[in-house]
Write a protein that holds these residues in place. Sequence first.
Motif, short mmCIF file in Angstrom:
data_model
loop_
_atom_site.label_atom_id
_atom_site.label_comp_id
_atom_site.label_asym_id
_atom_site.label_seq_id
_atom_site.Cartn_x
_atom_site.Cartn_y
_atom_site.Cartn_z
N GLY A 45 -2.95 -8.87 0.56
CA GLY A 45 -2.81 -7.42 1.24
C GLY A 45 -2.80 -6.40 0.10
N ARG A 117 -8.50 -2.53 5.12
CA ARG A 117 -9.12 -3.28 6.23
C ARG A 117 -10.53 -3.47 6.21
NH1 ARG A 117 -5.47 -5.65 9.79
NH2 ARG A 117 -7.16 -6.87 10.32
N LYS B 222 -1.03 -5.85 8.86
CA LYS B 222 -1.30 -5.44 7.39
C LYS B 222 -2.36 -4.78 7.27
CE LYS B 222 -3.81 -8.60 5.07
NZ LYS B 222 -4.15 -9.80 4.48
N GLY B 223 -2.23 -3.83 6.38
CA GLY B 223 -3.25 -2.91 5.96
C GLY B 223 -3.64 -1.75 6.73
#
Lengths: 440, 324, 292
Positions: A45, A117, B222-223
């Motif tokens: 991440g 993402r 996440k993210g």
Amino acid sequence: MKNFKTLVKDLAPKKFGKLDIIWTCFLILIIFIGIAAYIDQLIKGQEVTNMRDYALWGIYISNFVFFVATSFVGSVTVAILRLTNNEWRTPLVRIAEIISVAAIVMAGITIMIDMARPDRLLNLFIHARLQSPITWDVFIIPTYMVISLLLLYFPLIPDFAILKKYFKKKDPKLSKWYGKLSLNWTGSVAQKAIQTKSIRIIAIMIIPIGLLLQTIDAWLFSTTYRIGWDSTNFAPYFISGALVAGIGALISVIYVVRKYKKLEDYITDFHFDKLGKLLVLACLTYLYFNVNEYLIPAFTSKKGESIHLDTLFTGAYAPLFWSVTIVGLILPIIVLLFKKGRKPLPMFIVGLVVVVGSWWKRFVIVTPTLLHPFLPIQGVPESWHHYFPSLHEWLITVATLAMALLIITLLVRYLPVIPIQRTADELGLMENDKIKNTES
Amino acid sequence: MGENKKNSRRKFLDNGLKLGLITAIGGIGLSKLASKLNAKTNSGATGKMELMTTDGELIQVDASEVMEVEHASNHDKKYNVREGMPNRKFVMVIDLAKCKNALKCQNACNKHHYITGDNAWMKVYKMQENNDSAPYWMPTTCMHCDKPACVTVCPVDATFKRKDGLVLIDNERCIGCRFCMAACPYSTRVFNWGEPGQEITLNMDMTDHTPSPEHGGMPSLKGTVDKCDFCPHQVQNNELPHCVTACPNGVFYFGDKYEDTVTNGDESVRLSQLLEDKAGYRLMESLGTEPSVYYLPPTDRLVDFEDGLEFYKEFESVEKPEKS
Amino acid sequence: MKNPQKFRYIFLALISVFLLSTNFQNLHAQNAKKNKVRLKANYIKIMDSLSYIELTAVSKIKKQNTKVSNIELNIYNEFDDDKIKIGNVITNMKGESKFIIKNLNTIKPDSTSTYNILISFKGNDSFKKSNKRISFKDANIEANLIKKDSTNYITATLINASTNSPITDESLDIQVQRLFRPLRIGEEFNNTNENGTIIVPIEKGIPGVNGILTFEVVLNDSDDYGTVKTLIEAPIGVPIVDESTFNQRTLWSPRNKTPLFLLIFANLIILGIWGIIVYLILNLLKISKSKT
């Protein structure tokens, strides 16, 4: 006095020498290291960067803005100079287009690196909201990429035909590729008509699209409330910044290519002189917008603005701000105002300084604003009050720059860096000295 | 011969005793086991339970037929998650005269949304307008603006504005571009830069739970970006958001603007009356975001500002669980 | 010969003593570990609807008040030193339960018309047994909405259902139903007069869905009568107007509601530019196909 054959021999792409291979391997190595760092970022991440909730955009974004700005050079050199009838641009346009293509491709890649993402990339197309400036960006970047490629390709078609013949005996496989890319070009009247018309259309179209690209890039920032970004000045500020960055990049690359490929006959001191004047004009315009952006808010000194200006003038970002402004902008103007300053070597140094200054200027645009939001920064770790990129960010960013240089290197390797057919036309050189209608 | 008989008798007794001992031990062990098992089954099954159907009718159901589920997946939703509860417009009123930085609101919010990062969704700021004005404590949540800058700039419709006023996040759509965070002037959004690790650090159990924009942080991905959601998962059950109930000083009032009523759990008042009596205002009104959170100025303060300083942590807003 | 046998017997004896004593210890430990359960009970009567006893079971485990879920509570009607079981319930996940009294006539009151209820928990492995007694008399509230001189009033009369006599000097709460907690109308205390009646003006301008307001007149948690509540629905509210921009085309709407200006302009530009690009690519094909 040159004839056609020598012209082609001078301008035809040459095989890679030792230095070229070392250079290319060096770039590939940097790129691989960057990819490794990126894979690590994908797994862990973006906590591997030093971006956090306040400095939420860092050098990935400022690097992206830099690439977008540099890609403006194609529009300027090819289109704007064309529309203003500056004929001296001919030997420069190919390199300008190559830089444009490399920069806009890297802009597209760099912005995806910033997405946390990337596995949801398709959402940008399936669920796109027209109200969002990012959607406008998603439209304009591929559009500009395609237009730039077309602007690169159309004038290349006759050159590919020439190169096909030139390499027929020397390198048959390469010759075949050039042949395919030349689209059966014979120089016929019909083909020339289509090609000329197309180039004119592209040259006209690329100007508004190029301007639109820089504008939308600026709107990513000026559509927010943030002090330092919420400025009506931003779009023309970015356009003039792109002029500076693009021309600086052009000068740097041209100097290297010229020296290495021994093209002094084609790209002369005269061209450097003209480019120097163009750069001065660009820098003066950019300076004008800088004054509007940074000096005028000091007049009313609204609280938010004065905090921002203090950060830049005397605070944490002062050394950086003054470096990019004085060394990166004012000094080049001074140097280039003198004829001696517009000789190739001083121009090269000035070009490099301008490019490096442009890169850091965008860092100064993105980060300081994020670190003085409206509400005080409280309740978060002390390190969140500052931002300096992490190792991962540096490795990935340097890799993107290396990738841009690699694209330029490869294109310079396989494409004639100066348009052969155009130069021949301008010099009045015919392909065959004898007036024959058959192909040789 | 006699010797032999004696021997065999002894052997018989020996074996018998051994067998007896083993049986005794085994028996005690088994009985203990049985009681444990028994205890479990006893707690489930007998008698009837009173249950209310969705029409409001009370019915009796055999307790053995009822399965208790810890987190109900999709409630019988009568509305679309992206559209919101009909005929409601949620607002919050924060009384700055009562806040003494107890931080119970922040703790409750962190706990119930399993926040593992370094930035809480509910922040209590130490504010001072200028050097001459008195300092005060200012809790902030997401403002759920009526003209939300964050929603405008989202390229993929991951954050959205509902009819009932809430601005929520669909963490499965978010691409992590952080434009919403850049756009928000109240610095209220937080980002999951790495794996949130809620299952590990906070023993969060997500079985039987469907992730939903109506319950932020369950789980955090996440993210993607997170923020205060005004607890629609609580409101659905007719309960107040966690910060409202956790505050010991009654600082937070929450309610429906259309009903013109807000409550802090103890007192319910008419919103319009409250804002008029105490000169309610909104943060950064001039930006035109039209926030849904009103503030009552810190006049006639019930508490001293300094009392809150002992809880003030400039560099921390989320307590990390102690490592076992 | 005898010695080893003796040793064996002594050995066995010791083991059995050991086992028994550990068992005793266990029993002892179990008793010591059991927690006390505190039962709370409230009698609630909703007029023209149901009456029920609201039950909560809490226990102080490790100094924290914890709800006790899944325990069975037996409900008895205590009458003349005798108790008749009238039902049982099991507490839910929150330790709460409702025991509905379908018909008050099935429960026998004592000589003072008081209903005496015993709620009993038998105890289990973790909790000690516990009892709770509540007593209540049956009361009724009759409420009406009247209008005098363009002001709306709520009048309510509190009556002892068993004796049919008014209950005086008890405070009734008047409130309007709202989302989380009801909103109080009138004063904090509205005491019934000698006729057991109160009259409270309703302030103007209370909003409600479609203008309908649901008022509650409540005798809240009285010692003698428990909680008695009656509901009045009245269309005297200000109708709620939906102010949200959800259905409008705005900058912050989802993509199916983009502002028209943006929709038209942006698509024109996109189509225009890409139309030309397609034309240019077609030109490339034309060049490729054209012969001298």
